[in-house]
Design a protein around this motif. Structure first.
Motif, PDB file in Angstrom:
ATOM      1  N   ASP A  30      29.692  35.935  36.238  1.00 29.01           N
ATOM      2  CA  ASP A  30      29.411  35.332  34.931  1.00 29.01           C
ATOM      3  C   ASP A  30      29.658  36.303  33.781  1.00 29.01           C
ATOM      4  OD1 ASP A  30      27.237  37.082  35.066  1.00 29.01           O
ATOM      5  OD2 ASP A  30      25.759  35.474  35.298  1.00 29.01           O
ATOM      6  N   GLY A  31      29.869  37.588  34.083  1.00 30.64           N
ATOM      7  CA  GLY A  31      30.177  38.581  33.061  1.00 30.64           C
ATOM      8  C   GLY A  31      29.005  39.029  32.218  1.00 30.64           C
ATOM      9  N   LYS A  32      27.810  38.525  32.476  1.00 30.31           N
ATOM     10  CA  LYS A  32      26.645  38.870  31.644  1.00 30.31           C
ATOM     11  C   LYS A  32      26.326  40.353  31.761  1.00 30.31           C
ATOM     12  CE  LYS A  32      24.582  34.331  31.709  1.00 30.31           C
ATOM     13  NZ  LYS A  32      23.497  33.487  32.190  1.00 30.31           N
ATOM     14  N   GLY A  33      26.200  40.986  30.597  1.00 23.84           N
ATOM     15  CA  GLY A  33      25.807  42.383  30.541  1.00 23.84           C
ATOM     16  C   GLY A  33      26.919  43.368  30.846  1.00 23.84           C
ATOM     17  N   GLU A  34      28.139  42.908  30.990  1.00 23.63           N
ATOM     18  CA  GLU A  34      29.245  43.807  31.295  1.00 23.63           C
ATOM     19  C   GLU A  34      30.264  43.803  30.172  1.00 23.63           C
ATOM     20  OE1 GLU A  34      31.049  43.352  35.092  1.00 23.63           O
ATOM     21  OE2 GLU A  34      29.161  43.483  36.158  1.00 23.63           O
ATOM     22  N   VAL A  35      30.990  44.892  30.068  1.00 17.55           N
ATOM     23  CA  VAL A  35      32.075  45.007  29.093  1.00 17.55           C
ATOM     24  C   VAL A  35      33.376  44.737  29.845  1.00 17.55           C
ATOM     25  CG1 VAL A  35      33.262  46.574  27.516  1.00 17.55           C
ATOM     26  CG2 VAL A  35      30.777  46.699  27.767  1.00 17.55           C
ATOM     27  N   GLY A  36      34.283  44.053  29.220  1.00 22.82           N
ATOM     28  CA  GLY A  36      35.553  43.741  29.869  1.00 22.82           C
ATOM     29  C   GLY A  36      35.515  42.363  30.498  1.00 22.82           C
ATOM     30  N   LYS A  37      36.460  42.126  31.386  1.00 22.83           N
ATOM     31  CA  LYS A  37      36.607  40.801  31.990  1.00 22.83           C
ATOM     32  C   LYS A  37      35.547  40.550  33.054  1.00 22.83           C
ATOM     33  CE  LYS A  37      41.491  40.468  31.080  1.00 22.83           C
ATOM     34  NZ  LYS A  37      42.824  40.317  31.612  1.00 22.83           N
ATOM     35  N   SER A  38      35.122  39.301  33.131  1.00 22.64           N
ATOM     36  CA  SER A  38      34.172  38.897  34.170  1.00 22.64           C
ATOM     37  C   SER A  38      34.917  38.680  35.477  1.00 22.64           C
ATOM     38  CB  SER A  38      33.467  37.610  33.751  1.00 22.64           C
ATOM     39  OG  SER A  38      34.387  36.523  33.750  1.00 22.64           O
ATOM     40  N   GLY A  39      34.172  38.566  36.553  1.00 19.98           N
ATOM     41  CA  GLY A  39      34.782  38.244  37.843  1.00 19.98           C
ATOM     42  C   GLY A  39      35.504  36.904  37.785  1.00 19.98           C
ATOM     43  N   ARG A  40      34.943  35.931  37.046  1.00 19.89           N
ATOM     44  CA  ARG A  40      35.595  34.622  36.906  1.00 19.89           C
ATOM     45  C   ARG A  40      36.946  34.772  36.207  1.00 19.89           C
ATOM     46  NH1 ARG A  40      34.259  29.408  37.169  1.00 19.89           N
ATOM     47  NH2 ARG A  40      32.031  29.802  37.301  1.00 19.89           N
ATOM     48  N   GLU A  41      37.013  35.584  35.154  1.00 21.61           N
ATOM     49  CA  GLU A  41      38.278  35.791  34.437  1.00 21.61           C
ATOM     50  C   GLU A  41      39.312  36.477  35.325  1.00 21.61           C
ATOM     51  OE1 GLU A  41      36.923  36.253  29.815  1.00 21.61           O
ATOM     52  OE2 GLU A  41      36.336  37.835  31.213  1.00 21.61           O
ATOM     53  N   LEU A  42      38.866  37.436  36.124  1.00 22.45           N
ATOM     54  CA  LEU A  42      39.785  38.101  37.052  1.00 22.45           C
ATOM     55  C   LEU A  42      40.302  37.111  38.103  1.00 22.45           C
ATOM     56  CD1 LEU A  42      37.890  41.476  37.557  1.00 22.45           C
ATOM     57  CD2 LEU A  42      39.973  41.097  36.224  1.00 22.45           C
ATOM     58  N   LEU A  43      39.409  36.237  38.595  1.00 20.03           N
ATOM     59  CA  LEU A  43      39.820  35.223  39.564  1.00 20.03           C
ATOM     60  C   LEU A  43      40.823  34.268  38.928  1.00 20.03           C
ATOM     61  CD1 LEU A  43      39.600  33.778  42.308  1.00 20.03           C
ATOM     62  CD2 LEU A  43      37.634  32.535  41.373  1.00 20.03           C
ATOM     63  N   GLU A  44      40.589  33.853  37.689  1.00 15.85           N
ATOM     64  CA  GLU A  44      41.508  32.941  37.012  1.00 15.85           C
ATOM     65  C   GLU A  44      42.893  33.576  36.854  1.00 15.85           C
ATOM     66  OE1 GLU A  44      39.353  31.866  33.485  1.00 15.85           O
ATOM     67  OE2 GLU A  44      38.068  30.477  34.594  1.00 15.85           O
TER      68      GLU A  44
ATOM     69  N   TRP B 114      34.302  27.393  40.550  1.00 15.97           N
ATOM     70  CA  TRP B 114      35.619  27.853  40.104  1.00 15.97           C
ATOM     71  C   TRP B 114      36.717  26.847  40.417  1.00 15.97           C
ATOM     72  CZ3 TRP B 114      39.769  28.957  43.309  1.00 15.97           C
ATOM     73  CH2 TRP B 114      39.505  29.178  44.657  1.00 15.97           C
ATOM     74  N   MET B 115      36.632  26.127  41.529  1.00 20.41           N
ATOM     75  CA  MET B 115      37.653  25.141  41.866  1.00 20.41           C
ATOM     76  C   MET B 115      37.546  23.932  40.931  1.00 20.41           C
ATOM     77  SD  MET B 115      39.967  25.353  44.139  1.00 20.41           S
ATOM     78  CE  MET B 115      40.994  24.434  45.223  1.00 20.41           C
ATOM     79  N   ASP B 116      36.331  23.502  40.642  1.00 20.77           N
ATOM     80  CA  ASP B 116      36.090  22.394  39.720  1.00 20.77           C
ATOM     81  C   ASP B 116      36.669  22.730  38.340  1.00 20.77           C
ATOM     82  OD1 ASP B 116      34.970  19.835  39.208  1.00 20.77           O
ATOM     83  OD2 ASP B 116      33.185  20.756  38.329  1.00 20.77           O
ATOM     84  N   GLN B 117      36.442  23.944  37.882  1.00 15.31           N
ATOM     85  CA  GLN B 117      36.960  24.355  36.577  1.00 15.31           C
ATOM     86  C   GLN B 117      38.480  24.492  36.596  1.00 15.31           C
ATOM     87  OE1 GLN B 117      34.826  27.666  34.935  1.00 15.31           O
ATOM     88  NE2 GLN B 117      32.878  26.603  35.067  1.00 15.31           N
ATOM     89  N   LEU B 118      39.046  24.888  37.712  1.00 18.88           N
ATOM     90  CA  LEU B 118      40.500  24.961  37.846  1.00 18.88           C
ATOM     91  C   LEU B 118      41.106  23.568  37.662  1.00 18.88           C
ATOM     92  CD1 LEU B 118      43.106  26.530  38.694  1.00 18.88           C
ATOM     93  CD2 LEU B 118      42.528  25.908  41.048  1.00 18.88           C
ATOM     94  N   PHE B 119      40.533  22.583  38.338  1.00 13.75           N
ATOM     95  CA  PHE B 119      41.021  21.206  38.188  1.00 13.75           C
ATOM     96  C   PHE B 119      40.875  20.728  36.750  1.00 13.75           C
ATOM     97  CE2 PHE B 119      39.947  20.538  42.882  1.00 13.75           C
ATOM     98  CZ  PHE B 119      41.257  20.723  43.269  1.00 13.75           C
ATOM     99  N   GLU B 120      39.766  21.047  36.118  1.00 12.59           N
ATOM    100  CA  GLU B 120      39.542  20.619  34.733  1.00 12.59           C
ATOM    101  C   GLU B 120      40.610  21.202  33.803  1.00 12.59           C
ATOM    102  OE1 GLU B 120      38.238  18.685  31.551  1.00 12.59           O
ATOM    103  OE2 GLU B 120      37.471  18.378  33.576  1.00 12.59           O
ATOM    104  N   ARG B 121      40.956  22.467  33.997  1.00  9.84           N
ATOM    105  CA  ARG B 121      41.999  23.085  33.159  1.00  9.84           C
ATOM    106  C   ARG B 121      43.341  22.395  33.358  1.00  9.84           C
ATOM    107  NH1 ARG B 121      39.742  27.627  34.609  1.00  9.84           N
ATOM    108  NH2 ARG B 121      41.380  28.271  36.033  1.00  9.84           N
ATOM    109  N   TYR B 122      43.678  22.087  34.617  1.00  7.83           N
ATOM    110  CA  TYR B 122      44.943  21.399  34.868  1.00  7.83           C
ATOM    111  C   TYR B 122      44.952  20.005  34.252  1.00  7.83           C
ATOM    112  CZ  TYR B 122      46.628  25.045  37.987  1.00  7.83           C
ATOM    113  OH  TYR B 122      47.065  26.229  38.507  1.00  7.83           O
ATOM    114  N   HIS B 123      43.836  19.298  34.345  1.00  6.37           N
ATOM    115  CA  HIS B 123      43.761  17.969  33.727  1.00  6.37           C
ATOM    116  C   HIS B 123      43.931  18.071  32.215  1.00  6.37           C
ATOM    117  CE1 HIS B 123      42.647  15.485  37.193  1.00  6.37           C
ATOM    118  NE2 HIS B 123      41.993  16.545  37.625  1.00  6.37           N
ATOM    119  N   THR B 124      43.325  19.070  31.591  1.00  7.04           N
ATOM    120  CA  THR B 124      43.450  19.271  30.148  1.00  7.04           C
ATOM    121  C   THR B 124      44.905  19.542  29.775  1.00  7.04           C
ATOM    122  OG1 THR B 124      41.197  20.125  30.024  1.00  7.04           O
ATOM    123  CG2 THR B 124      42.672  20.687  28.197  1.00  7.04           C
TER     124      THR B 124
END
Length: 168
Positions: A86-100, A124-134
């Motif tokens: 979720d990237g909370k409390g970290e500087v730079g990219k989150s694990g989700r952003e790296l996965l994307e 992450w898979m649900d959000q991947l589908f949502e991005r493709y639909h958009t």
């Protein structure tokens, strides 16, 4: 895989599927059996066979730990690639952003005989589908505008604007 109409690969694959026993539920090897049989039959018929890709390109959750994906059927992990997902409390990219970013480098995810499983809502898979639909919706709107005679540069500007919103 993408096959051309009347492809000898596709015709032979359908023949093998129609004349072979049904795959056993909850097994992962039936796809490899199909492609193995198909590869051998093409060679025997003197037809140039397809190149075999390493399995890791089609199921990246089964690769080495340093390049594997999280299980798409489980809730998102707390950490991925050494970063909080979720990237909370970290500087730079989150694990989700790296996965994307990593997802953008592959062309398929093969989930091996698991059609009865559901993806977690918001995972992450649900959000991947949502991005493709958009993106598909944006392309459809741009085509409709182009068909109505809107200037091409306006259509391109809107598509670029939509991509900029996706990356934020």
């Amino acid at each position: 895989m993408h096959f051309e109409r009347h492809s000898p690969y596709l015709c032979e694959a359908f023949h093998i599927m129609a004349s072979s026993p049904l795959p056993q539920p909850n097994t992962f090897s039936w796809g490899s059996f199909l492609y193995s049989k198909l590869h051998r039959r093409l060679l025997a018929s003197h037809i140039k066979p397809f190149a075999v890709l390493p399995w890791c390109f089609a199921d990246p959750r089964n690769c080495r730990d340093d390049i594997s994906f999280p299980d798409p059927f489980s809730p998102d992990p707390k950490y991925w690639e050494g970063r909080r997902f979720d990237g909370k409390g970290e500087v730079g990219k989150s694990g989700r952003e790296l996965l994307e970013e990593r997802i953008g480098q592959i062309w398929t995810i093969h989930l091996h005989n698991q059609w009865n499983k559901k993806f977690p809502d918001g995972g992450w898979m649900d959000q991947l589908f949502e991005r493709y639909h958009t993106k598909l919706d944006m392309i459809g709107r741009a085509r409709e505008k182009a068909a109505r005679g809107v200037e091409a540069r306006d259509v391109k500007a809107e598509a670029d604007e939509g991509q900029a919103e996706d990356s934020t």
